[in-house]
Scaffold this motif. Structure first.
Motif, PDB file in Angstrom:
ATOM      1  N   CYS A 133       0.821  -1.217   0.000  1.00 47.87           N
ATOM      2  CA  CYS A 133       0.000   0.000   0.000  1.00 47.87           C
ATOM      3  C   CYS A 133       0.855   1.268   0.000  1.00 47.87           C
ATOM      4  N   ARG A 176      -3.477  -0.839  -2.120  1.00 48.57           N
ATOM      5  CA  ARG A 176      -4.316   0.207  -1.541  1.00 48.57           C
ATOM      6  C   ARG A 176      -3.558   1.539  -1.553  1.00 48.57           C
ATOM      7  N   HIS A 234      -9.653   2.597   0.930  1.00 46.24           N
ATOM      8  CA  HIS A 234      -8.940   2.733  -0.346  1.00 46.24           C
ATOM      9  C   HIS A 234      -9.417   3.993  -1.071  1.00 46.24           C
TER      10      HIS A 234
END
Ligand code: NAD
Length: 256
Positions: A133, A176, A234
């Motif tokens: 992420c 993400r 997200h």
């Protein structure tokens, strides 16, 4: 909490303020941490009491694409994989559309915008492998105009939009992407402003919680967004602002 044990995080702008607090938070939660900044003295201060085996110090100018690419490569070479990228390095910039110098305009855009773009681009293939992420540091200055800060407002608006746009594309690859949007945080960036008592009082009055933040209060939110606790969060640009935007929808700028 030990949410990042066995994971590797890069934090840019880790030599001071929010980046320093974030790097230390990741390290204290078990991560291998790559601390990146253009200021080597700041980086030494950040890692002074951390476990050296889980830290990689890198002098990096995020506005230089090849240095950013080398940063990602060095992280993977040293720790075997990359799980988290925090694009946090940034600079302030004062001026209106007519008095901001072109050099200052280019500087703020190259660090605050290009630097984030380079980071996302360089880290993407590695984050795709780990389903990792990205957390970007935007600002409430990316949500509206502050007055005589057009370059900074533009740059943080771009970081917010980059976050949302990238999230549309990267979700299918399992990456993400989120951002924090802080209000006043007491760091190196605000040092000059802190002498202006009237401005500080206006901030305190406008922020429902009555004060600016400490860097650790932003770091904890970045760590949340980077952790599995936020596994379904997200494309969010999250205000971390003591209620300035979050509770009012619009801050009370007449106080500034
Ligand atoms: P800070 O000045 O304490 O830390 C910024 C760090 O970024 C410094 O260590 C600096 O050396 C580094 N840096 C600057 N240019 C760089 C470059 N080209 N390459 C690598 N490193 C570079 O400030 P801070 O408040 O901790 O800022 C961190 C982020 O938070 C910035 O993106 C800033 O815009 C954002 N932000 C700050 C506030 C605030 O009130 N302090 C509010 C909202 C958003």
């Amino acid at each position: 909490m030990n949410r990042f044990s066995g994971k590797t995080a890069i934090v840019t702008g880790a030599g001071s303020g929010i980046g320093r607090a974030t790097a230390r938070r990741f390290a204290n939660e078990g991560a291998n941490v790559v601390v990146a900044d253009r200021d080597p003295d700041g980086l030494r201060g950040t890692v002074a009491d951390l476990d050296g085996d889980r830290v990689l110090i890198l002098e990096v100018d995020v506005s230089n694409q090849s240095e950013v690419e080398a940063m990602v490569q060095a992280a993977v070479e040293r720790f075997g994989a990359l799980n988290v990228l925090v694009n946090n390095a940034g600079v302030g910039c004062d001026g209106t559309v007519t008095d901001l110098s072109f050099d200052d305009y280019r500087k703020v855009m190259s660090i605050n915008v290009d630097g984030v773009f380079y980071g996302c681009r360089a880290a993407y293939p590695e984050l795709k492998k780990t389903k990792g992420c990205i957390v970007n540091t935007s600002s409430i200055s990316g949500l509206g105009g502050d007055g005589a800060m057009i370059g900074y407002n533009m740059s943080k608006g771009a970081v917010s939009q980059l976050t949302r746009a990238l999230a549309r594309d990267s979700g299918r690859d399992g990456i993400r992407v989120n951002a924090v949007a802080p209000t006043l945080v007491h760091t190196g960036l605000t040092e000059d402003m802190e002498d202006d008592k009237a401005l500080m009082e206006a901030f305190a009055k406008a922020i429902p919680l009555g004060r600016g933040a400490q860097p650790e209060e932003i770091a904890s939110v970045i760590a949340f967004l980077a952790s599995d606790d936020a596994s379904f969060v997200h494309g969010l640009v999250m205000s971390v602002d003591g209620g300035l935007f979050a509770s009012t929808g619009q801050p009370d700028f007449k106080d500034f």
